[in-house]
Write an enzyme that holds these catalytic residues in place. Structure first.
Site, short mmCIF file in Angstrom:
data_model
loop_
_atom_site.label_atom_id
_atom_site.label_comp_id
_atom_site.label_asym_id
_atom_site.label_seq_id
_atom_site.Cartn_x
_atom_site.Cartn_y
_atom_site.Cartn_z
N TRP A 82 0.88 -1.27 0.28
CA TRP A 82 -0.15 -0.05 -0.14
C TRP A 82 0.78 1.41 0.10
O TRP A 82 1.95 1.27 0.61
CB TRP A 82 -0.80 0.13 1.42
CG TRP A 82 -1.57 1.21 1.48
CD1 TRP A 82 -1.37 2.53 2.22
CD2 TRP A 82 -3.07 1.49 1.04
NE1 TRP A 82 -2.34 3.32 1.98
CE2 TRP A 82 -3.45 2.70 1.26
CE3 TRP A 82 -4.04 0.62 0.33
CZ2 TRP A 82 -4.76 3.31 0.76
CZ3 TRP A 82 -5.14 1.16 0.05
CH2 TRP A 82 -5.47 2.62 0.44
N ASN A 84 0.13 5.72 -0.11
CA ASN A 84 -0.65 6.91 0.00
C ASN A 84 -0.05 8.20 0.08
O ASN A 84 1.00 8.59 -0.76
CB ASN A 84 -2.02 6.85 0.87
CG ASN A 84 -1.87 6.63 2.30
OD1 ASN A 84 -1.04 5.72 2.87
ND2 ASN A 84 -2.36 7.62 3.09
N ASP A 85 -0.34 9.02 0.95
CA ASP A 85 0.22 10.60 0.83
C ASP A 85 1.45 10.60 0.41
O ASP A 85 2.41 10.15 1.08
CB ASP A 85 -0.06 11.06 2.18
CG ASP A 85 -1.37 11.01 2.85
OD1 ASP A 85 -2.03 10.45 2.14
OD2 ASP A 85 -1.53 11.98 3.69
N THR A 144 1.32 11.63 7.76
CA THR A 144 1.90 12.96 6.95
C THR A 144 2.46 13.77 7.77
O THR A 144 2.05 14.12 8.95
CB THR A 144 0.62 13.32 6.35
OG1 THR A 144 0.33 12.31 5.03
CG2 THR A 144 0.85 14.53 5.58
N ARG A 206 -3.60 17.24 12.63
CA ARG A 206 -2.76 16.33 11.71
C ARG A 206 -2.23 17.04 10.75
O ARG A 206 -2.47 18.10 10.12
CB ARG A 206 -3.39 15.20 11.33
CG ARG A 206 -4.67 14.94 10.32
CD ARG A 206 -5.17 14.03 9.94
NE ARG A 206 -6.38 14.06 9.36
CZ ARG A 206 -7.66 13.87 9.73
NH1 ARG A 206 -7.81 13.80 11.03
NH2 ARG A 206 -8.87 13.89 8.92
N ASP A 207 -1.15 16.58 9.89
CA ASP A 207 -0.58 16.84 8.70
C ASP A 207 0.41 18.10 8.70
O ASP A 207 0.00 19.06 7.89
CB ASP A 207 -1.73 16.74 7.44
CG ASP A 207 -2.44 15.42 7.38
OD1 ASP A 207 -1.92 14.36 8.09
OD2 ASP A 207 -3.37 15.75 6.90
N TRP A 347 -10.52 8.05 -1.84
CA TRP A 347 -10.77 7.19 -0.59
C TRP A 347 -12.05 6.23 -0.80
O TRP A 347 -12.09 5.43 -0.22
CB TRP A 347 -10.74 7.98 0.68
CG TRP A 347 -9.33 8.45 1.18
CD1 TRP A 347 -8.60 9.37 1.30
CD2 TRP A 347 -8.49 7.22 1.59
NE1 TRP A 347 -7.28 9.49 1.88
CE2 TRP A 347 -7.28 7.85 2.17
CE3 TRP A 347 -8.41 6.03 1.86
CZ2 TRP A 347 -5.96 7.45 2.80
CZ3 TRP A 347 -7.63 5.32 2.38
CH2 TRP A 347 -6.23 5.75 2.78
#
Length: 565
Positions: A82, A84-85, A144, A206-207, A347
């Protein structure tokens, strides 16, 4: 952003020769020839580089051995499991360091970590392995954030240390932790005293995206806090002070913020701040994407020029984007454009894509973005980064011809699933059509259509569920995605209000399981995951009724990026 675990988620060099006696020059030439010296620029090979550089590897247009049906040829994907970001790249010693969220335990295990790849050109990538592993310090996985090169040793880990601040999540609580690297980003250590920012009781927190504010001698962080972007400042990357918030309703839970400057229309006197965040456009008839605002920033507060946001991409599959500049460039060039890359997935169906040897989609191609006045308003425009031209094969062209419901005659036949189309469509005086259709097919089945309507000035992409499993992705996969981009030269060519004459330029990048469309020099882009059948690729063009003109059409195969997946 939404995490896998708990979410719905050449400058050309030149050696300076020393003056030597003629006899020594002749002796040196006999002894070592020319192999060990760099030649002056006007004697060197055209297009960059010096003779001391290794020759470029031959291009390959074949699929890598063992590649699965949907595995891209020139987009970055993990070898397995997997992704993602994206995490914003940085440059050290001429090498770009880039990380993305990775879950080696997919699908049974949760949690992401930072997987490291490097590149010299943002096209060819080398896997370096996991740089920051998950579940190592009792604070959860690695999510992230952003990494910066601390040139002035503000954090105390050494001049030039790489400092990364990212979200860690444990039992649903999101905190910000600091990791640092003293080997140029290959390995990291957790800082003492993590987390450097403890959760104040927020569900969404977050992030962190960190930039250097040199004018004020501080670091600035943008943090996603639900429907708000919180702004923080720090002198040392460890102690952060909240200074303001930018709140917007109607865009869902904001994620992966970004804050940067660009010169509007390339003019330094019009230097403008941009605040961006990944957002949900459902209330506007869209899906998730990257929203942004232009305005001013005074070191504490971002003030938008107007309250209406814009979107960086109008497709279904461009999310969690990061942007960055090239520190090697002079200031005026750094502020004229910057790079961008996004997660090419959504998503809603990310876990249902019928890929077999990896999951999580892919990264988009790297784009160069500029701030340009479009229809009287500052807007981000995107173009494929020029280094991608290194992948070009031999271009085939079809000359100007009428475009009718019956088609456009014979067009070049793609030799594989990785290629670029450059197309100019025109509604010329005497044409009576409105809508042009470019159909992409594999194995005799159309899997995507790129259309343009001259009456509404609208470009759109339709996708079809033609392979087993695609129907499970739901209506979002087959819903039309569209954007406004008026035809060029329409005023000069005339036409009625309902039938605007003019032309539209399309650059379409196809790579087995993705289509990226750049409209009119990047005034609009539409990025889409696609799922073609196996079999021979084909491209066709027609109108939905009446006559238009296919002004130009070229097909260029794009080489496989070997070893980069």
């Amino acid at each position: 952003m939404q995490r896998y675990s708990l979410r719905t988620l050449g400058p050309r060099g030149r050696w300076i020769a020393a003056a030597v006696a003629l006899a020594l020059v002749l002796a040196a030439a006999v002894a070592i020839g020319l192999a060990g010296r760099s030649v002056p620029e006007d004697d060197g090979p055209q297009g960059g580089g010096t003779t001391s550089e290794a020759p470029a590897a031959p291009k390959s247009f074949s699929r890598p051995e063992g590649a699965s049906q949907f595995r891209p040829s020139y987009h970055l994907t993990p070898a397995k499991e997997w992704m993602n970001d994206p995490q914003r790249p940085f440059l050290l010693d001429g090498l770009w360091h880039y990380y993305y969220l990775y879950n080696a335990d997919h699908p049974e295990g949760n949690g992401t970590e930072w997987f490291h790849v490097t590149s010299t050109d943002l096209v060819h990538w080398k896997d370096e392995g996991v740089a920051i592993g998950k579940f190592k310090n009792g604070l959860g996985d690695i999510e992230t954030g952003s990494a910066v090169v601390d040139q002035d040793n503000t954090a105390g880990f050494g001049k030039g240390a790489v400092v990364a601040v990212m979200t860690q999540q444990d039992k649903g609580v999101q905190r910000q932790s600091l990791f640092y690297s003293t080997d140029k980003g290959y390995t990291f250590k957790a800082a003492d005293g993590n987390p450097v920012m403890d959760n104040p009781g927020a569900q969404h927190w977050r992030d962190p995206k960190i930039i250097r504010d040199e004018a004020r001698g501080q670091w600035v962080m943008a943090l996603a806090e639900g429907e708000k972007i919180g702004l923080y400042t720090s002198r040392n990357l460890k102690d952060w002070r909240y200074v303001s918030g930018f709140e917007r309703k109607g865009l869902g839970i904001l994620e992966c913020p970004d804050l940067f400057q660009l010169d509007l229309d390339g003019e330094p006197a019009k230097r403008t701040w941009v605040l961006a965040a990944s957002a949900n456009g459902t209330q506007e008839g869209r899906t998730t994407g990257v929203a942004y605002w232009t305005g001013t920033f005074d070191g504490t507060t971002f003030t938008p020029a107007d309250d209406k946001h814009q979107w960086l991409d109008a497709g279904a599959d461009f999310y969690a984007a990061v942007t960055w500049d090239d520190p090697r460039l002079p200031d005026n060039e750094r502020m004229a454009s910057r790079h961008a890359i996004g997660w090419m997935n959504n998503w809603t169906y990310a876990r249902q894509l019928p890929t077999t040897d990896w999951q999580g989609g892919a990264d988009s191609i790297v784009r160069d973005i500029r701030l340009k006045t479009v229809q009287g308003r500052p807007a981000l425009v995107s173009a494929p980064t020029p280094a991608l031209s290194a992948l070009d094969g031999e271009t085939q062209a079809a000359g100007s011809r009428p475009l009718t419901p019956e088609g456009a005659g014979e067009l070049p036949v793609p030799g594989g699933g990785a290629y670029r189309l450059n197309v100019t469509l025109e509604r010329a005086p005497g044409d009576d059509g409105t809508e042009a259709l470019l159909k992409l097919a594999n194995g005799g089945a159309d899997y995507a259509t790129v259309g343009y309507n001259f009456g509404t000035g609208t470009v759109w992409v339709d996708r079809a569920a033609v392979v087993p499993g695609a129907e499970a992705l739901g209506p979002l996969f087959t819903d039309r995605r569209s954007a406004q981009s008026p035809p060029r030269d329409g005023n000069r060519q005339g036409g009625t209000a309902a039938q605007k004459n003019g032309s539209v330029d399309l650059a379409i990048f196809v790579d087995y399981s993705s289509v990226e469309v750049f409209v009119n020099g990047g005034e609009q882009t539409l990025t889409s995951v696609v799922l073609p059948k196996s079999g021979q690729p084909a491209v066709s063009a027609a109108t939905a009724g009446g006559k238009l003109t296919l002004k130009s059409f070229t097909y260029t195969p794009l080489a496989t990026v070997l070893g980069a997946r």
